[in-house]
Motif scaffolding. Structure first.
Motif, short mmCIF file in Angstrom:
data_model
loop_
_atom_site.label_atom_id
_atom_site.label_comp_id
_atom_site.label_asym_id
_atom_site.label_seq_id
_atom_site.Cartn_x
_atom_site.Cartn_y
_atom_site.Cartn_z
N GLN A 139 26.71 38.39 37.81
CA GLN A 139 27.64 39.08 36.52
C GLN A 139 26.88 39.68 35.60
O GLN A 139 27.74 40.45 34.76
CB GLN A 139 28.53 37.38 36.08
N ILE A 140 25.62 39.17 35.24
CA ILE A 140 24.95 39.78 34.19
C ILE A 140 24.82 41.31 34.49
O ILE A 140 24.78 42.24 33.72
CB ILE A 140 23.51 39.31 34.11
N ALA A 141 24.30 41.53 35.59
CA ALA A 141 24.13 42.92 36.18
C ALA A 141 25.38 43.97 36.18
O ALA A 141 25.21 44.93 36.02
CB ALA A 141 23.69 42.95 37.79
N ARG B 246 28.04 33.37 31.26
CA ARG B 246 27.60 32.14 30.38
C ARG B 246 28.50 31.10 30.95
O ARG B 246 28.14 29.84 30.66
CB ARG B 246 27.56 32.45 29.01
N GLN B 247 29.87 31.46 31.04
CA GLN B 247 30.69 30.59 31.73
C GLN B 247 30.27 30.00 32.95
O GLN B 247 30.51 28.63 33.01
CB GLN B 247 32.40 31.21 31.82
N THR B 248 29.92 30.52 33.88
CA THR B 248 29.19 30.12 34.99
C THR B 248 28.29 29.07 34.80
O THR B 248 28.33 28.07 35.39
CB THR B 248 28.97 31.39 35.98
N SER C 173 26.36 23.49 34.79
CA SER C 173 25.10 23.35 34.22
C SER C 173 24.59 21.87 34.94
O SER C 173 23.11 21.88 34.62
CB SER C 173 25.15 22.86 32.50
N GLY C 174 25.33 20.92 35.36
CA GLY C 174 24.79 20.05 35.85
C GLY C 174 23.77 20.06 37.30
O GLY C 174 23.17 19.16 37.56
N SER C 175 24.07 21.44 37.69
CA SER C 175 23.40 21.52 39.00
C SER C 175 22.49 22.68 39.10
O SER C 175 21.76 22.97 40.09
CB SER C 175 24.46 21.92 40.32
N ILE C 176 22.11 23.20 38.05
CA ILE C 176 21.34 24.13 37.88
C ILE C 176 20.06 23.54 36.83
O ILE C 176 20.28 23.01 35.84
CB ILE C 176 21.58 25.52 37.12
N SER C 177 18.86 23.74 37.35
CA SER C 177 17.75 23.04 36.49
C SER C 177 17.64 24.06 35.18
O SER C 177 18.03 24.94 34.75
CB SER C 177 16.49 23.72 37.14
N VAL C 178 17.17 22.99 34.24
CA VAL C 178 17.14 23.54 32.58
C VAL C 178 16.41 24.70 32.65
O VAL C 178 16.67 25.61 32.28
CB VAL C 178 16.60 22.60 31.67
N SER C 179 15.24 24.91 33.48
CA SER C 179 14.27 26.09 33.41
C SER C 179 14.92 27.35 33.88
O SER C 179 15.05 28.36 33.27
CB SER C 179 13.22 25.80 34.41
#
Length: 441
Positions: free
Chosen positions: A119-121, A129-131, A136-142
């Motif tokens: 999406q960024i590309a 950002r919505q994705t 957010s709970g399944s993507i690492s903070v880093s």
């Protein structure tokens, strides 16, 4: 644009990795023809994974498309196809495919992260950002922090990564993602300091040089293309035959995480100028960075910093900073960020009216948002004024006009002149349908 690889700390960008797990839930299992199709699809996807490992994007696409056509309900197969599209520089197809894979395997953070990159590309920063927020709970903070920065919100990225970077156990990848986010937010001295916690002074300076060029993309896809080391290609879109028609989600095994290499750089060094505040952080033991598959080569730059003294590390060919075993006081550290402004700009008095200062025409609203951030940093006189914009089509090509206004003619002209005095470009025009931008609503 032919991109060489700028590798960074996104663990889910696994273009060269085989995905774990074997699908066990084919609805037609039991028939002989179904078993033949299962075997053929498994063979095709194995060939696609090998092509990914060899960085042969078009071959990977061919084999993965064949596998998905045979078994469209297997999320892992669609994930491999999405990775193949990314490697081939086909970002629109990758976006469609990762979206399908996420439909089949909801909550899969690896797939969601790759979807956000696609999406960024494509210039859809709001969608990215919505994705990221939805998963957010399944993507690492880093990973999420760096992706947020790439999606045009580096300040939120810094505020997400900074508290974690200060905790015991924070690793080098997270600190480098924080450093790059700081760079994209224009905080170069902070970025240099954080990058230097895991690198020798010379290597940290080289990294900042690379990031300085990376922070100024010419097209909406440049940063993702550089991140993945791919060349954008003409994209006819995902074949209609591969469209997802599933009604029931099928949960497949998640891809195995793969740590990407950190960027290698040219020999120049870049400027660093923002103030840094004191704080505490616990660095992990320093390990020499693995060599990237290839490096990004940029044109000559004018910025220069004074070289810092080298601290040699025992047993290492390249000078590294040796981290202590216990927590240390960093010489300097960053505070949570607020939107930066440029001091010294004269406040321009404006009255309400029908005139706008147009700041540029961009590929998309997402790219225009980055343009507004850069303009606001360059000229603090925009503080207190809300950005506006509108989509237009000229000679068959779509653009997004970025503006600020609702002013009287004299006020708009004075504001534009003040911005030009700071090195900006603009012109004054009447209202042409400008609306409040979506990211400020």
């Amino acid at each position: 644009m032919k991109s060489k690889r700028l590798t960074m700390g996104l663990s889910a960008v696994a273009l060269c990795a085989a995905l774990g797990g074997v699908y066990q839930g084919a609805a037609l299992a039991g028939s002989k023809s179904s078993q033949v199709d299962d075997n053929a699809a498994a063979t095709d996807i194995a060939r696609a994974r090998k092509a990914l490992a060899d960085r042969q994007g078009n071959d990977a696409v061919r084999w993965a498309e064949a596998a998905v056509e045979l078994r469209p309900q297997i999320a892992d197969y669609r994930t491999v196809l999405g990775q193949a599209y990314l490697l081939a520089g086909r970002f629109a197809s990758a976006r469609t495919t990762f979206n399908d894979a996420l439909t089949l395997s909801p909550g899969d953070g690896k797939v969601a992260l790759n979807l956000a990159l696609a999406q960024i590309a494509e210039g859809d920063w709001t969608g990215a950002r919505q994705t990221l927020d939805s998963n957010s709970g399944s993507i690492s903070v880093s990973d999420r922090g760096l992706a947020m920065a790439l999606a045009g919100d580096p300040i939120s990225a810094v505020n997400l990564l900074l508290p974690v970077a200060k905790q015991p156990g924070a690793d080098a990848k997270l600190r480098q993602n924080l450093a790059l986010s700081l760079a994209l937010a224009g905080r170069w001295q902070d970025a240099r300091m954080v990058a230097g916690m895991d690198l020798s002074p010379t290597d940290a300076d080289k990294r900042i040089t690379e990031w300085a060029a990376f922070a100024r993309p010419a097209s909406r896809y440049d940063q993702v293309a550089a991140l993945l080391g791919v060349t954008p290609a003409a994209d006819p879109g995902q074949p209609v035959a591969l469209a997802l028609n599933a009604s029931t989600p099928v949960v497949a095994s998640a891809p195995a995480p793969v740590d990407a290499y950190m960027p290698k750089t040219p020999a120049e060094v870049a400027a660093a100028s923002a103030p840094v505040d004191a704080g505490t952080i616990t660095p992990a033991p320093v390990v020499a960075a693995a060599p990237a598959v290839s490096t990004v080569v940029f044109g000559p730059r004018a910025e220069v910093v004074q070289p810092l003294p080298v601290q040699p590390a025992v047993g290492s060919k390249a000078p590294l900073i040796k981290a202590p075993k216990s927590a240390i006081k960093a010489a300097a550290f960053v505070k949570p960020m607020v939107a930066p402004t440029t001091p010294g700009a004269t406040k321009v008095s404006v009255s309400k009216g029908n005139f706008y200062v147009q700041l540029g025409a961009y590929d998309s609203a997402g790219v225009a948002r980055d343009g507004w951030a850069r303009a606001s940093r360059a000229y603090s006189g925009f503080a207190g004024h809300a950005p506006t914009g509108m989509s237009v089509t000229i000679n068959g090509k779509s653009f997004y006009r970025l503006s600020v206004g609702g002013f009287d003619r004299a006020g708009a002209a004075q504001l534009c002149a003040s911005y030009r005095a700071k090195g900006g470009t603009c012109f004054v025009r009447e209202n042409a349908g400008d609306q409040a931008v979506s990211w400020k609503k």
